[in-house]
Design a protein around this motif. Sequence first.
Motif, PDB file in Angstrom:
ATOM      1  N   VAL A 104       0.891  -1.339  -0.261  1.00 35.01           N
ATOM      2  CA  VAL A 104       0.267  -0.077  -0.184  1.00 35.01           C
ATOM      3  C   VAL A 104       1.187   1.074   0.068  1.00 35.01           C
ATOM      4  CG1 VAL A 104      -1.581   1.336   1.376  1.00 35.01           C
ATOM      5  CG2 VAL A 104      -1.341  -0.758   1.591  1.00 35.01           C
ATOM      6  N   VAL A 140      -2.556  -2.326  -3.763  1.00 27.17           N
ATOM      7  CA  VAL A 140      -3.172  -1.689  -3.317  1.00 27.17           C
ATOM      8  C   VAL A 140      -2.738  -0.946  -4.506  1.00 27.17           C
ATOM      9  CG1 VAL A 140      -4.129   0.398  -2.455  1.00 27.17           C
ATOM     10  CG2 VAL A 140      -4.026  -1.741  -1.059  1.00 27.17           C
ATOM     11  N   ALA A 167      -6.440   1.898  -5.457  1.00 30.30           N
ATOM     12  CA  ALA A 167      -6.926   2.609  -4.605  1.00 30.30           C
ATOM     13  C   ALA A 167      -7.805   3.726  -4.998  1.00 30.30           C
ATOM     14  CB  ALA A 167      -5.623   3.858  -4.538  1.00 30.30           C
ATOM     15  N   ILE A 189      -8.849  -2.546   3.005  1.00 31.14           N
ATOM     16  CA  ILE A 189      -7.592  -3.263   2.921  1.00 31.14           C
ATOM     17  C   ILE A 189      -7.749  -3.596   4.312  1.00 31.14           C
ATOM     18  CG2 ILE A 189      -4.840  -2.856   3.410  1.00 31.14           C
ATOM     19  CD1 ILE A 189      -5.484  -0.511   1.740  1.00 31.14           C
TER      20      ILE A 189
END
Length: 209
Positions: A104, A140, A167, A189
């Motif tokens: 991420v 992500v 995202a 997430i």
Amino acid sequence: MSPAEPGPSVALAITGASGAMYATRTLAALLERGTHVELIVSDYGRRLLRDELGDAASVDRLMPFLAAKYGDAVEAGTVALHSNRDLGATIASGSHRCTGMAIVPCSMKTLAAVAHGLSRNLIERAADVMLKERRRLVIVPRETPMSLPQLRNMVLCAEAGAMILPAMPAFYQKPKTIDDLADFVAGKILSALGFEHALYPEWTGQVPS
Ligand SMILES: Cc1cc2nc3c(=O)[nH]c(=O)nc-3n(C[C@H](O)[C@H](O)[C@H](O)COP(=O)(O)O)c2cc1C
């Protein structure tokens, strides 16, 4: 940052794509619920933390930054910071008890490496371990527009068992701030990693008034 490992343990990788706030919100939310986080930040991930969130969010000052922004509850969890160059770290092995991993945000470069099993650094290797051990891997990605190779790399990762969680915050929750957008993505997430959270309200069938 403490080496102690109470409670559940997950890996969080931060790479050099835009969206550093998604990473800090995810890290804070994991820590708030007492999770032990194995943290790896790529060189460009380190740059993006500073570029987008300021010097106070540099990796060596991350815990005070999280406490100031999200509150002291982040101290319920623990963080072990690994060098991305250390392929001998605990999470490079399937024998380590880490139950899941999120990248991420995930750059297109790291996405490509995971898609093709390159394992050249700890982020790539830990992701490969998650796939081979059939554990949760949440990717992500952040790029726009996307090329055909990038789209194909996402398909390869999904076929290998990863969850592709772009995202892409939603707007039906009527977000008022950038933090609301980060909360939504971080909540997705945490859900994908199997954790409960209150980062966004459950859908009731109607948009909030
Ligand atoms: C300010 C800045 C923003 C970037 N944003 C993105 C992005 O949103 N998505 C992406 O795939 N790469 C982005 N990049 C390029 C990556 O950082 C670059 O490909 C890097 O090699 C990724 O390495 P890493 O995956 O090891 O972090 C950005 C680079 C910079 C300097």
